[in-house]
Design a protein around this motif. Sequence first.
Motif, PDB file in Angstrom:
ATOM      1  N   ASP A   1      -2.925  -4.741   4.227  1.00 16.83           N
ATOM      2  CA  ASP A   1      -4.316  -4.753   3.965  1.00 16.83           C
ATOM      3  C   ASP A   1      -4.902  -3.073   3.362  1.00 16.83           C
ATOM      4  O   ASP A   1      -5.119  -2.798   4.699  1.00 16.83           O
ATOM      5  CB  ASP A   1      -6.070  -5.101   4.908  1.00 16.83           C
ATOM      6  CG  ASP A   1      -7.240  -4.969   3.694  1.00 16.83           C
ATOM      7  OD1 ASP A   1      -7.315  -4.201   3.094  1.00 16.83           O
ATOM      8  OD2 ASP A   1      -8.242  -5.291   4.068  1.00 16.83           O
ATOM      9  N   PRO A   2      -4.532  -2.750   2.162  1.00 16.86           N
ATOM     10  CA  PRO A   2      -4.647  -0.892   2.285  1.00 16.86           C
ATOM     11  C   PRO A   2      -5.694  -0.880   2.237  1.00 16.86           C
ATOM     12  O   PRO A   2      -6.330   0.433   1.643  1.00 16.86           O
ATOM     13  CB  PRO A   2      -4.193  -1.052   1.030  1.00 16.86           C
ATOM     14  CG  PRO A   2      -4.287  -2.414   0.016  1.00 16.86           C
ATOM     15  CD  PRO A   2      -3.971  -4.024   1.295  1.00 16.86           C
ATOM     16  N   PHE A   3      -6.824  -1.783   1.609  1.00 20.94           N
ATOM     17  CA  PHE A   3      -8.729  -1.260   1.502  1.00 20.94           C
ATOM     18  C   PHE A   3      -9.558  -2.277   3.227  1.00 20.94           C
ATOM     19  O   PHE A   3     -10.370  -2.548   2.858  1.00 20.94           O
ATOM     20  CB  PHE A   3      -9.148  -1.531   0.781  1.00 20.94           C
ATOM     21  CG  PHE A   3      -8.314  -0.668  -0.396  1.00 20.94           C
ATOM     22  CD1 PHE A   3      -9.110   0.270  -1.310  1.00 20.94           C
ATOM     23  CD2 PHE A   3      -8.117  -1.315  -1.400  1.00 20.94           C
ATOM     24  CE1 PHE A   3      -8.480   1.350  -1.740  1.00 20.94           C
ATOM     25  CE2 PHE A   3      -7.195  -1.246  -2.555  1.00 20.94           C
ATOM     26  CZ  PHE A   3      -8.007   0.374  -3.568  1.00 20.94           C
ATOM     27  N   CYS A   4      -9.110  -1.803   4.415  1.00 22.50           N
ATOM     28  CA  CYS A   4      -9.220  -2.433   5.431  1.00 22.50           C
ATOM     29  C   CYS A   4     -10.401  -2.229   5.825  1.00 22.50           C
ATOM     30  O   CYS A   4     -10.706  -3.197   6.488  1.00 22.50           O
ATOM     31  CB  CYS A   4      -8.594  -1.783   6.431  1.00 22.50           C
ATOM     32  SG  CYS A   4      -8.464  -1.138   7.660  1.00 22.50           S
ATOM     33  N   GLY A   5     -11.268  -0.891   5.399  1.00 23.28           N
ATOM     34  CA  GLY A   5     -12.650  -1.126   5.954  1.00 23.28           C
ATOM     35  C   GLY A   5     -12.944  -1.430   7.956  1.00 23.28           C
ATOM     36  O   GLY A   5     -11.475  -0.707   8.223  1.00 23.28           O
ATOM     37  N   VAL A   6     -13.590  -2.044   8.076  1.00 16.90           N
ATOM     38  CA  VAL A   6     -13.740  -2.392   9.871  1.00 16.90           C
ATOM     39  C   VAL A   6     -12.806  -3.227  10.234  1.00 16.90           C
ATOM     40  O   VAL A   6     -13.283  -3.615  11.409  1.00 16.90           O
ATOM     41  CB  VAL A   6     -15.124  -2.403   9.679  1.00 16.90           C
ATOM     42  CG1 VAL A   6     -15.948  -0.916   9.385  1.00 16.90           C
ATOM     43  CG2 VAL A   6     -15.788  -3.661   9.114  1.00 16.90           C
ATOM     44  N   GLY A   7     -12.087  -4.302   8.999  1.00 18.32           N
ATOM     45  CA  GLY A   7     -10.708  -5.072   9.758  1.00 18.32           C
ATOM     46  C   GLY A   7     -11.383  -6.209   9.686  1.00 18.32           C
ATOM     47  O   GLY A   7     -10.448  -7.472  10.201  1.00 18.32           O
TER      48      GLY A   7
ATOM     49  N   GLY B   1      -3.637  -2.269   8.710  1.00 14.08           N
ATOM     50  CA  GLY B   1      -4.824  -1.950   7.682  1.00 14.08           C
ATOM     51  C   GLY B   1      -4.045  -0.385   7.744  1.00 14.08           C
ATOM     52  O   GLY B   1      -3.590   0.487   7.454  1.00 14.08           O
ATOM     53  N   VAL B   2      -4.392   0.051   6.241  1.00 14.05           N
ATOM     54  CA  VAL B   2      -4.697   0.983   5.744  1.00 14.05           C
ATOM     55  C   VAL B   2      -6.605   1.587   5.242  1.00 14.05           C
ATOM     56  O   VAL B   2      -6.850   0.850   4.442  1.00 14.05           O
ATOM     57  CB  VAL B   2      -4.178   1.468   4.887  1.00 14.05           C
ATOM     58  CG1 VAL B   2      -3.988   3.065   4.303  1.00 14.05           C
ATOM     59  CG2 VAL B   2      -2.231   1.543   5.026  1.00 14.05           C
ATOM     60  N   ASP B   3      -6.969   3.043   5.431  1.00 14.68           N
ATOM     61  CA  ASP B   3      -7.821   2.931   4.912  1.00 14.68           C
ATOM     62  C   ASP B   3      -8.349   4.312   4.684  1.00 14.68           C
ATOM     63  O   ASP B   3      -7.549   5.354   5.435  1.00 14.68           O
ATOM     64  CB  ASP B   3      -9.472   2.522   5.571  1.00 14.68           C
ATOM     65  CG  ASP B   3     -10.618   2.534   4.749  1.00 14.68           C
ATOM     66  OD1 ASP B   3     -10.553   1.385   4.837  1.00 14.68           O
ATOM     67  OD2 ASP B   3     -11.126   3.273   4.747  1.00 14.68           O
TER      68      ASP B   3
ATOM     69  N   VAL C   1      -3.605   0.516  12.373  1.00 14.39           N
ATOM     70  CA  VAL C   1      -4.793   1.080  11.509  1.00 14.39           C
ATOM     71  C   VAL C   1      -4.326   2.290  11.276  1.00 14.39           C
ATOM     72  O   VAL C   1      -4.579   3.759  11.886  1.00 14.39           O
ATOM     73  CB  VAL C   1      -5.748   0.660  11.477  1.00 14.39           C
ATOM     74  CG1 VAL C   1      -6.854   0.479  10.333  1.00 14.39           C
ATOM     75  CG2 VAL C   1      -5.550  -1.573  12.213  1.00 14.39           C
ATOM     76  N   VAL C   2      -3.837   2.875  10.002  1.00 10.60           N
ATOM     77  CA  VAL C   2      -3.726   4.091   9.756  1.00 10.60           C
ATOM     78  C   VAL C   2      -4.806   4.755   8.845  1.00 10.60           C
ATOM     79  O   VAL C   2      -4.939   3.772   7.798  1.00 10.60           O
ATOM     80  CB  VAL C   2      -2.238   4.712   9.508  1.00 10.60           C
ATOM     81  CG1 VAL C   2      -1.663   4.347  10.729  1.00 10.60           C
ATOM     82  CG2 VAL C   2      -2.124   3.712   8.199  1.00 10.60           C
ATOM     83  N   LEU C   3      -4.990   6.469   8.812  1.00 10.72           N
ATOM     84  CA  LEU C   3      -5.934   6.836   8.053  1.00 10.72           C
ATOM     85  C   LEU C   3      -5.041   7.144   6.758  1.00 10.72           C
ATOM     86  O   LEU C   3      -3.506   7.667   6.839  1.00 10.72           O
ATOM     87  CB  LEU C   3      -6.567   8.103   8.473  1.00 10.72           C
ATOM     88  CG  LEU C   3      -7.169   8.649   7.847  1.00 10.72           C
ATOM     89  CD1 LEU C   3      -8.773   8.547   7.533  1.00 10.72           C
ATOM     90  CD2 LEU C   3      -7.698  10.253   8.374  1.00 10.72           C
ATOM     91  N   GLY C   4      -5.411   6.616   5.579  1.00 11.85           N
ATOM     92  CA  GLY C   4      -4.187   6.900   4.222  1.00 11.85           C
ATOM     93  C   GLY C   4      -5.152   6.303   3.614  1.00 11.85           C
ATOM     94  O   GLY C   4      -6.013   5.988   2.984  1.00 11.85           O
TER      95      GLY C   4
END
Length: 350
Positions: free
Chosen positions: A204-210, A225-227, A250-253
Motif C-alpha cells: 500500500d504506497p499510500f498507507c495512511g494509518v494502515g 506500507g509507504v507514506d 512501514v516506511v517514510l517514502g
Amino acid sequence: MVWKRVFALLSGEHESLPRAEFVATLEAEGIEYRLIDVLDQVLRLEVRNLDVDVLAARLSMTKLICEELAVTRESALNDIIAAVDGIDWSFLKGKSFVCRLIRIKTYGMGLSKYQVEKSMGATILKRIYGCAKVDVHNPDEVIVCVVTGNRAIIGRVLCEVDRGSFQERRPRRRPVFHPSSLDAYTSRLFVNLARAPRGGVVLDPFCGVGGILVEAGLIGCECVGVDIDEFMVRGSIVNTEYYSVRSIGVVLGDARRLSFRCECVDAIATDPPYGRAASTKRTPLEELLKKFIECASIVLKRRKFMCFAHPSWIDVSDYLIDQGFTVVERHSMRVHSSLTRIIEVVRKVK
C-alpha cells in the motif's frame, strides 16, 4: 475432485462489489469455479477444491456460503415445499436442524415466515422418519430458503461470515485514527479485489494509518506500507502492531518514487489521497496518480493485480494502458454528495 454446487448470500451494500469480491477471492485462493446465475444478492456457482473456512475468513461483503440443494421456478409456498420434499435429507440423520426463510429486499413478502419454516421442518422430518430433530437455538445444521426475484433457493449453510469483526476494527476504534481512513469492510474489499495471495507481499504506497495493511495482514499476507507523512507512518506502525499483523515494514517514502526492486510485489491495494481529508502535498491529483501508476508498473509482478481508487472526475484509463495494465473491472461507489469514488481493478500484462 467433483464439482459442487453452492450459492453465496451477498450483502446489499453495493450492486456489483459483493459479487466481484467473491469471485476475486475464489481466484486469489485458486478455487476453480463456474458461474451459474447472478441474482439479486445471490451468486450461484459450481466449485471445486472449495475451502469455506478460508473464504469466510477473507470476505467482507458476503453473509453466507451454502451448499445448494434445490431451486424453484416460482417462490410460492407450494413450490418451496415440493422442492423440499424432493431433496435427499439423509445427511441430517442423527442431527438437529433448523429452517430459516430469508427474503431479499421485498421479494417473497406474501410468504409467512412462520408458515414456510414450519412447513419445511415438518416435510424434512417426514422424509427422514424421525431420525433428526428440530433445534432452534443450537442446531447442528441450518437449512435456508432464500427468496430472490421469483425464485426460492434452498440450501445447507456451510459457513457464516463474521461481519461483526469488521465493526470492531472501524477507524475510530483503532489506536491511531485519521478521518481519511477507509472502513475495515472497504479495506478488506480492496485487498480481495487485488487478488492478494496469502503469504504474498501486498503493498500500500499510500498507507495512511494502515487500514489496508491491517486487513491484508489478518488474512496472512506480508504487508509493506509507504507514506509521505511521518504521522501516518507512525500511526500505521502502531495500528499494525496493535492487531498483530505480519508486516515487512512501514516506511517514510513517496509513492511517485518507490525504492523497491523491480517486480517484487504480489498485489497492490491502496486508496490515494484526494486532497480533502488526506493531503496530496500540493501535487495535482492527476499528476500524483500518473506517477504512482508508473511506479506500480515497475514493482508489481507480471500478471498480478492492483486495486486502487480515484475521484470520478479523473480518468486514468489511457495511462493505465500505457503503463502495461489492463482494466479487469471498474466500480462506482458514492461516498457523499460531492464525491463518487471509482474503484479500479487492473492487471499488469507486460
